[in-house]
Design a protein around this motif. Sequence first.
Motif, PDB file in Angstrom:
ATOM      1  N   VAL A 173      38.731  39.048   9.395  1.00  0.00           N
ATOM      2  CA  VAL A 173      39.431  38.144   9.848  1.00  0.00           C
ATOM      3  C   VAL A 173      40.845  38.636  10.400  1.00  0.00           C
ATOM      4  CG1 VAL A 173      40.878  35.894   9.146  1.00  0.00           C
ATOM      5  CG2 VAL A 173      38.772  36.451   7.988  1.00  0.00           C
ATOM      6  N   LEU A 174      41.296  39.578  10.001  1.00  0.00           N
ATOM      7  CA  LEU A 174      42.742  40.051  10.648  1.00  0.00           C
ATOM      8  C   LEU A 174      42.402  40.358  11.926  1.00  0.00           C
ATOM      9  CD1 LEU A 174      45.701  40.946  10.281  1.00  0.00           C
ATOM     10  CD2 LEU A 174      44.686  43.275   9.444  1.00  0.00           C
ATOM     11  N   GLY A 175      41.205  41.191  12.430  1.00  0.00           N
ATOM     12  CA  GLY A 175      40.881  41.421  13.442  1.00  0.00           C
ATOM     13  C   GLY A 175      40.941  40.110  14.400  1.00  0.00           C
ATOM     14  N   ARG A 176      40.220  39.231  13.986  1.00  0.00           N
ATOM     15  CA  ARG A 176      40.100  37.935  14.864  1.00  0.00           C
ATOM     16  C   ARG A 176      41.613  37.275  15.048  1.00  0.00           C
ATOM     17  NH1 ARG A 176      35.803  33.431  13.526  1.00  0.00           N
ATOM     18  NH2 ARG A 176      34.533  35.107  14.188  1.00  0.00           N
ATOM     19  N   VAL A 177      42.511  37.391  14.047  1.00  0.00           N
ATOM     20  CA  VAL A 177      43.685  37.001  14.409  1.00  0.00           C
ATOM     21  C   VAL A 177      44.627  37.497  15.395  1.00  0.00           C
ATOM     22  CG1 VAL A 177      45.887  36.388  13.291  1.00  0.00           C
ATOM     23  CG2 VAL A 177      43.791  35.738  12.123  1.00  0.00           C
ATOM     24  N   VAL A 178      44.268  38.967  15.369  1.00  0.00           N
ATOM     25  CA  VAL A 178      44.827  39.856  16.251  1.00  0.00           C
ATOM     26  C   VAL A 178      44.734  39.693  17.560  1.00  0.00           C
ATOM     27  CG1 VAL A 178      45.130  42.306  17.073  1.00  0.00           C
ATOM     28  CG2 VAL A 178      45.592  41.638  14.412  1.00  0.00           C
ATOM     29  N   SER A 179      43.210  39.445  17.885  1.00  0.00           N
ATOM     30  CA  SER A 179      42.668  39.169  18.926  1.00  0.00           C
ATOM     31  C   SER A 179      43.120  37.596  19.804  1.00  0.00           C
ATOM     32  CB  SER A 179      41.147  39.069  18.829  1.00  0.00           C
ATOM     33  OG  SER A 179      40.687  38.027  18.144  1.00  0.00           O
ATOM     34  N   TYR A 180      43.427  37.152  18.816  1.00  0.00           N
ATOM     35  CA  TYR A 180      44.272  35.861  19.499  1.00  0.00           C
ATOM     36  C   TYR A 180      45.771  35.925  19.671  1.00  0.00           C
ATOM     37  CZ  TYR A 180      40.127  32.782  18.616  1.00  0.00           C
ATOM     38  OH  TYR A 180      38.824  32.486  18.713  1.00  0.00           O
ATOM     39  N   LEU A 181      46.403  36.754  18.664  1.00  0.00           N
ATOM     40  CA  LEU A 181      48.032  36.733  18.918  1.00  0.00           C
ATOM     41  C   LEU A 181      48.194  37.716  19.914  1.00  0.00           C
ATOM     42  CD1 LEU A 181      48.858  36.830  15.061  1.00  0.00           C
ATOM     43  CD2 LEU A 181      48.904  34.996  16.496  1.00  0.00           C
ATOM     44  N   LEU A 182      47.637  38.813  20.243  1.00  0.00           N
ATOM     45  CA  LEU A 182      47.939  39.829  21.086  1.00  0.00           C
ATOM     46  C   LEU A 182      48.139  39.169  22.563  1.00  0.00           C
ATOM     47  CD1 LEU A 182      46.301  43.139  19.895  1.00  0.00           C
ATOM     48  CD2 LEU A 182      48.644  42.637  19.880  1.00  0.00           C
ATOM     49  N   PRO A 183      46.963  38.368  23.305  1.00  0.00           N
ATOM     50  CA  PRO A 183      47.388  37.729  24.353  1.00  0.00           C
ATOM     51  C   PRO A 183      48.255  36.800  24.466  1.00  0.00           C
ATOM     52  CG  PRO A 183      44.898  37.948  23.795  1.00  0.00           C
ATOM     53  CD  PRO A 183      45.593  38.368  22.432  1.00  0.00           C
ATOM     54  N   ALA A 184      48.528  36.069  23.215  1.00  0.00           N
ATOM     55  CA  ALA A 184      49.559  35.190  23.258  1.00  0.00           C
ATOM     56  C   ALA A 184      50.939  35.788  23.364  1.00  0.00           C
ATOM     57  CB  ALA A 184      49.626  34.375  22.048  1.00  0.00           C
ATOM     58  N   ALA A 185      51.105  36.948  22.747  1.00  0.00           N
ATOM     59  CA  ALA A 185      52.337  37.522  22.782  1.00  0.00           C
ATOM     60  C   ALA A 185      52.713  38.264  24.072  1.00  0.00           C
ATOM     61  CB  ALA A 185      52.194  38.688  21.493  1.00  0.00           C
ATOM     62  N   ALA A 186      51.415  38.694  24.777  1.00  0.00           N
ATOM     63  CA  ALA A 186      51.369  39.048  26.008  1.00  0.00           C
ATOM     64  C   ALA A 186      51.820  38.295  27.008  1.00  0.00           C
ATOM     65  CB  ALA A 186      50.287  39.927  26.372  1.00  0.00           C
ATOM     66  N   ALA A 187      51.554  37.086  26.826  1.00  0.00           N
ATOM     67  CA  ALA A 187      51.783  35.903  27.798  1.00  0.00           C
ATOM     68  C   ALA A 187      53.402  35.481  27.641  1.00  0.00           C
ATOM     69  CB  ALA A 187      50.890  34.823  27.563  1.00  0.00           C
ATOM     70  N   VAL A 188      53.651  35.656  26.377  1.00  0.00           N
ATOM     71  CA  VAL A 188      55.218  35.494  26.227  1.00  0.00           C
ATOM     72  C   VAL A 188      55.899  36.301  26.857  1.00  0.00           C
ATOM     73  CG1 VAL A 188      56.878  35.031  24.277  1.00  0.00           C
ATOM     74  CG2 VAL A 188      54.773  33.898  24.039  1.00  0.00           C
ATOM     75  N   VAL A 189      55.752  37.665  26.489  1.00  0.00           N
ATOM     76  CA  VAL A 189      56.325  38.866  27.244  1.00  0.00           C
ATOM     77  C   VAL A 189      56.195  38.628  28.551  1.00  0.00           C
ATOM     78  CG1 VAL A 189      56.637  41.374  27.223  1.00  0.00           C
ATOM     79  CG2 VAL A 189      56.041  40.386  25.426  1.00  0.00           C
ATOM     80  N   PHE A 190      55.359  38.238  29.294  1.00  0.00           N
ATOM     81  CA  PHE A 190      55.100  38.220  30.679  1.00  0.00           C
ATOM     82  C   PHE A 190      56.018  37.137  31.142  1.00  0.00           C
ATOM     83  CE2 PHE A 190      53.258  36.165  34.623  1.00  0.00           C
ATOM     84  CZ  PHE A 190      53.248  37.194  35.300  1.00  0.00           C
ATOM     85  N   VAL A 191      55.841  35.954  30.614  1.00  0.00           N
ATOM     86  CA  VAL A 191      57.056  34.752  30.901  1.00  0.00           C
ATOM     87  C   VAL A 191      58.511  35.135  31.080  1.00  0.00           C
ATOM     88  CG1 VAL A 191      57.522  32.501  30.588  1.00  0.00           C
ATOM     89  CG2 VAL A 191      55.278  32.843  30.520  1.00  0.00           C
ATOM     90  N   LEU A 192      58.808  35.871  29.790  1.00  0.00           N
ATOM     91  CA  LEU A 192      60.171  36.370  29.457  1.00  0.00           C
ATOM     92  C   LEU A 192      60.590  37.148  30.883  1.00  0.00           C
ATOM     93  CD1 LEU A 192      60.200  36.384  25.701  1.00  0.00           C
ATOM     94  CD2 LEU A 192      61.415  34.626  27.327  1.00  0.00           C
ATOM     95  N   THR A 193      59.626  38.097  31.091  1.00  0.00           N
ATOM     96  CA  THR A 193      59.904  39.366  32.016  1.00  0.00           C
ATOM     97  C   THR A 193      60.209  38.625  33.326  1.00  0.00           C
ATOM     98  OG1 THR A 193      58.828  40.849  30.700  1.00  0.00           O
ATOM     99  CG2 THR A 193      59.286  41.506  32.945  1.00  0.00           C
ATOM    100  N   VAL A 194      59.336  37.744  33.765  1.00  0.00           N
ATOM    101  CA  VAL A 194      59.404  37.179  35.097  1.00  0.00           C
ATOM    102  C   VAL A 194      60.654  36.280  35.284  1.00  0.00           C
ATOM    103  CG1 VAL A 194      58.145  35.501  36.627  1.00  0.00           C
ATOM    104  CG2 VAL A 194      57.067  37.155  35.333  1.00  0.00           C
ATOM    105  N   THR A 195      60.884  35.346  34.151  1.00  0.00           N
ATOM    106  CA  THR A 195      62.088  34.555  33.999  1.00  0.00           C
ATOM    107  C   THR A 195      63.332  35.370  34.076  1.00  0.00           C
ATOM    108  OG1 THR A 195      61.024  33.133  32.624  1.00  0.00           O
ATOM    109  CG2 THR A 195      63.199  32.802  32.878  1.00  0.00           C
ATOM    110  N   ARG A 196      63.526  36.610  33.389  1.00  0.00           N
ATOM    111  CA  ARG A 196      64.638  37.377  33.612  1.00  0.00           C
ATOM    112  C   ARG A 196      64.651  37.778  34.996  1.00  0.00           C
ATOM    113  NH1 ARG A 196      66.341  42.263  29.358  1.00  0.00           N
ATOM    114  NH2 ARG A 196      68.543  42.716  30.375  1.00  0.00           N
ATOM    115  N   GLN A 197      63.721  38.258  35.543  1.00  0.00           N
ATOM    116  CA  GLN A 197      63.758  38.981  37.032  1.00  0.00           C
ATOM    117  C   GLN A 197      64.398  38.123  37.855  1.00  0.00           C
ATOM    118  OE1 GLN A 197      63.511  42.092  37.673  1.00  0.00           O
ATOM    119  NE2 GLN A 197      63.351  42.773  35.483  1.00  0.00           N
TER     120      GLN A 197
END
Length: 592
Positions: free
Chosen positions: A133-157
């Motif tokens: 179950v932990l692997g499945r949670v990570v598979s969902y959370l990592l893309p979400a976290a990456a999307a958040v980081v991408f949005v923050l990076t683009v916004t800051r730039q």
Amino acid sequence: CAVASRMVRTHIYTQRTLRRILRTHALYAAGELMYQIGFGAEYSAVQVWRGCKAFSRLAGRTLAWAARRAGRYIAAGAKGLWEDITGPFTGLVKGARGLRQMARTGYEEEGVARAARHSAAYLGRGAVKYFWVLGRVVSYLLPAAAAVVFVLTVTRQLESPFALEVSCNGQVVGYVEDELVFDAAREKVRSRIVLSEDQTWDVEPTFVLAQSSEVMDNNEMADAILMASADEIQEATGLEIDGQLVAIVSEGDRLREYLDGVRSQYEDPNNPNLTAEFVQDIQTVDGLYATASLTDYDSVIETLSGQREQEQRYAIQEGDSLTLVASRFNLTTADLVNLNPKLADPSYNWPIGDELVVHQSVPYLQVKTIETVVETREVAYATEKIKDDTLLLGTSKTVQEGQPGLDEVTMEIVRINGVVVARNELERVRVKEPVTEQIRMGVRMPGGMVATDAKFGTGTICWPVPGYTYVSQWSHGAHRATDICGPRGTAIVAADSGVVLRAGNERAGAGSGYGLSIVISHGSGSTTLYGHCDALYVTPGQAVEKGQVIAAMGNTGRVYGRTGVHLHFEVQQNGVYHDLSYYFSGLKYNPN
């Protein structure tokens, strides 16, 4: 179908009615045509409307079905995603509750140690069982976290400002929004730099796109350019004289102090009527100058305190003479004559306002002072001459003494470096009126005749032989006259107004040895004598004007040696002989 049937029946009925009405009418055909057109249009519109309604119903049902299907899929996917995400946490909560219950029951029944062992074993089994179950949670959370980081990076730039990095001569000088800001700054610097005609200055920048929040305006960029160009240009002070740049120094304040000191030498703080200013238009201009153009301060001061070649002129004032003007400007009379050859002319009478050259080198800096003063001046009294036939011609009697008047004259005295160059009268106020002198003048001739048209002298005499100033001999010893040479027949004029006392040859004239001669009385005891004439143009008792031709030059009478043709001219004042040089200075004896 029912509607269509009704429309057909209505059409048939209408058609039959029109036929009956228009059967015999000429417009039947036209009406039939228009009716057909209208019916066809109406029927077509009804058909189109019905088609549109049918299509709309079909499209609505199709979209509703697709929306329901999509909604079920989305809901199922969302539910599954939610369960996948929240399931581990729900299981963790349930496991934590079970572990808590197990630990409490074990503690009550078996003690602390056994309860701890059972709880640890239960926790290990749960972790192994649900590790996937932990692997499945990570598979969902990592893309979400990456999307958040991408949005923050683009916004800051996107929020970070971009600017142009400006470099000059390989040195970064700052950041600007665009090239126009730098161009404006460069022009501002160029306008502040003072260059001679053979000097140029420019700066070529390079631009690189960079991130910077410290963007400069054109004024700040201009200052940055100046700092980058410090080895080529610098702040200095230019000295301009009469609009011409003559020197550039770095010690601007010292230069201004020096100039103020030169001017203050001629100021008087206790005299509010005195002003001092430089003759030249002198300006000290602070600005940016080429470093190579700077001049050593001491050499500039040496130049300013020295002399320069410039002709200085002086306007003749009332009462001036050769000696007075020469001494005023520390010149010898010979130097003044050399500078002004016209002074060697014996007929030069020093007209007021005429200009003389008094210097050909002057101080580099000249200070002009203007002083307003009030002077008291005497006003010459008038002389009224009254003809008196009881007095002999040539005699006079003063019946009222003349008294001079007084004027208060406001004068503007202009000096250059302390030397008076002009005296301008601003105002004149009469404070005392003069008293006229009254003199009775004798007009009775020795023979008893009365000279009713007698004229009296002006008190000054003119040169008796206009155009000829060669004097063979002046008054000396027994020779009490001035001998003026000229060609035979040269015109001789009366030296002043008066009355002819005698005119004739020898004793009929001035006396034995004088040849053709004339004696003129000018009144107040003044007489003039003209001897050795070639011809006479006046007679005894005749009134003559000053400058009137009275005779022609000759050599009658006793003429000795080389004197030849000349005028023997005598002047007497109350019986005292005066040499002509007494009246005309500057003429010298020339034995040749």
